[in-house]
Design a protein around this motif. Sequence first.
Motif, PDB file in Angstrom:
ATOM      1  N   SER A 156       1.059  -1.221   0.020  1.00 32.81           N
ATOM      2  CA  SER A 156      -0.179  -0.072   0.116  1.00 32.81           C
ATOM      3  C   SER A 156       0.888   1.199   0.013  1.00 32.81           C
ATOM      4  O   SER A 156       2.035   1.306   0.455  1.00 32.81           O
ATOM      5  N   PHE A 196     -11.044  -6.770   3.549  1.00 32.21           N
ATOM      6  CA  PHE A 196     -10.583  -7.479   2.128  1.00 32.21           C
ATOM      7  C   PHE A 196     -10.605  -8.777   2.616  1.00 32.21           C
ATOM      8  O   PHE A 196     -11.314  -9.570   1.736  1.00 32.21           O
ATOM      9  N   ILE A 241     -18.570  -5.421  -3.753  1.00 33.74           N
ATOM     10  CA  ILE A 241     -16.985  -5.638  -4.647  1.00 33.74           C
ATOM     11  C   ILE A 241     -17.236  -7.049  -5.025  1.00 33.74           C
ATOM     12  O   ILE A 241     -16.412  -7.342  -6.093  1.00 33.74           O
ATOM     13  N   PRO A 301     -12.102  -2.427 -13.353  1.00 28.88           N
ATOM     14  CA  PRO A 301     -12.173  -1.292 -12.408  1.00 28.88           C
ATOM     15  C   PRO A 301     -13.577  -0.700 -12.268  1.00 28.88           C
ATOM     16  O   PRO A 301     -14.157  -0.418 -13.196  1.00 28.88           O
ATOM     17  N   ARG A 314     -15.982   2.513 -10.118  1.00 27.36           N
ATOM     18  CA  ARG A 314     -16.044   3.343  -9.055  1.00 27.36           C
ATOM     19  C   ARG A 314     -16.921   3.009  -8.099  1.00 27.36           C
ATOM     20  O   ARG A 314     -17.958   2.410  -8.315  1.00 27.36           O
ATOM     21  N   GLN A 315     -16.686   3.110  -6.736  1.00 31.10           N
ATOM     22  CA  GLN A 315     -17.506   2.649  -5.718  1.00 31.10           C
ATOM     23  C   GLN A 315     -18.959   3.672  -5.610  1.00 31.10           C
ATOM     24  O   GLN A 315     -20.068   2.761  -5.551  1.00 31.10           O
ATOM     25  N   GLY A 363     -13.347   6.020  -4.241  1.00 31.49           N
ATOM     26  CA  GLY A 363     -12.452   4.932  -4.525  1.00 31.49           C
ATOM     27  C   GLY A 363     -12.733   4.103  -5.700  1.00 31.49           C
ATOM     28  O   GLY A 363     -13.737   4.064  -6.422  1.00 31.49           O
ATOM     29  N   VAL A 378     -12.340   0.124  -7.317  1.00 30.55           N
ATOM     30  CA  VAL A 378     -11.759  -1.076  -6.867  1.00 30.55           C
ATOM     31  C   VAL A 378     -11.833  -2.186  -7.944  1.00 30.55           C
ATOM     32  O   VAL A 378     -12.651  -1.785  -8.902  1.00 30.55           O
ATOM     33  N   HIS A 410      -7.046  -8.192  -5.135  1.00 23.41           N
ATOM     34  CA  HIS A 410      -7.802  -6.949  -5.248  1.00 23.41           C
ATOM     35  C   HIS A 410      -6.985  -5.676  -5.439  1.00 23.41           C
ATOM     36  O   HIS A 410      -5.779  -5.657  -4.518  1.00 23.41           O
ATOM     37  N   SER A 469      -7.026  -1.576  -5.301  1.00 24.27           N
ATOM     38  CA  SER A 469      -7.861  -0.164  -5.211  1.00 24.27           C
ATOM     39  C   SER A 469      -6.982   0.934  -4.882  1.00 24.27           C
ATOM     40  O   SER A 469      -5.943   1.005  -4.424  1.00 24.27           O
ATOM     41  N   GLY A 479      -7.726   5.303  -3.989  1.00 21.54           N
ATOM     42  CA  GLY A 479      -8.846   6.096  -3.102  1.00 21.54           C
ATOM     43  C   GLY A 479      -8.345   7.679  -2.989  1.00 21.54           C
ATOM     44  O   GLY A 479      -7.087   7.852  -3.491  1.00 21.54           O
TER      45      GLY A 479
END
Length: 384
Positions: free
Chosen positions: A55, A70, A78, A86, A88-89, A116, A118, A130, A132, A134
Amino acid sequence: MTRVETIHRAIRHIYGAVLAPNDWPTALTSITEAIGAQKVMLNETIADAAGLAVSMGIVPVNAARLQHEFETRLPDWIKAIPVGTPLRQTSAISDADFRRSDIYNEAVRPEGGFYGIVAPLVRLPRRQVHFSVGRNLGSMDFSDADLDAAKLIVPHLRTALDIRGRLAAADLRAQGALDVVAELNVGVILLDAAMRPVLVNPCAEALAARRDGLLLNRETVIASQHSDTQDLRRAVATAARWHDVSRDGREMAIRPAVPMRCCLSRQPPRPPLIVSVMPVCGAGILGERSLAAGVVLFVMEPDRASDIDPIVLVKTFRLTRREAALANLLARGMDLAEAASRLGIGIGTARGYLKQILSKTYTHRQAELVALLLRSSTQLTQCR
């Protein structure tokens, strides 16, 4: 730098991280710049094993929280995202519902984020990955251009992870082969295309350490005697010529066969070492030297005492453990009296055991028995 240039740079860094895992943080930093994010996370979950978790832009303790979400209670929205896509939330869950979700309250909100993107990269029963990115709380949602950048990058992430897995599997296979070579009681020396040793197993090291017949260093393999060295080099050169694809195949077929074998003289009364030379091709890299168009030397000691696993004799010829122990000592060159003394039994008892062994192995003389045992044994014990 234009958006296209930042995307190309991110892709280059992704593939660079495959070969140098310590470069993953650099690759992820490039991804955040290409997509226009402040935070990014790549998380791999493998059943009963450690996965990849990298990260950037997140306080470490909160990165662990997001990773935990996760791994333990992945939100349904998700789970519904197709692999490699990909999203967008905000395309899957409203801002209000997101604020009430566990993943927001337990992981995203504590580190000051909100919007975010994902993308599930791998979704298998025992392995999930995964990706992601943000933005900080108060920032605008990701634009269509940001999402398009993610769509260009995600396929390369998937390919990079696939390459990473294949390299890891290849490393395991190669290590398994090297482990077997290390246990052989025959000296094994791998030479690269320049005829330099790139791998020497413990048995070959032990033979060379005696400096009697076989000598080697980081650059070459030679014999104690000059004439033997010449024979060894001719055998190696013969084996190496089989890699020369420029030669006419018909010429190779009709040319008289030259045995790729030689002997390395030792101090009397010890018999010479026997060296068999074979061509070997390798597409990989070992010790930073290519094995392509190399050769392998198998070095054997004719007078080395055999050490046959008694369990093999028990299973192969249905011998008892005491009979197998006696047979093993006989195969190592002891006479019956010496073997009886080693086992702490009388000569009469030893003769009785030998009679049973001959019957079970369908042999008639001790010499015939020993020859059978040596032919039927596959030895993978270390040279001592």
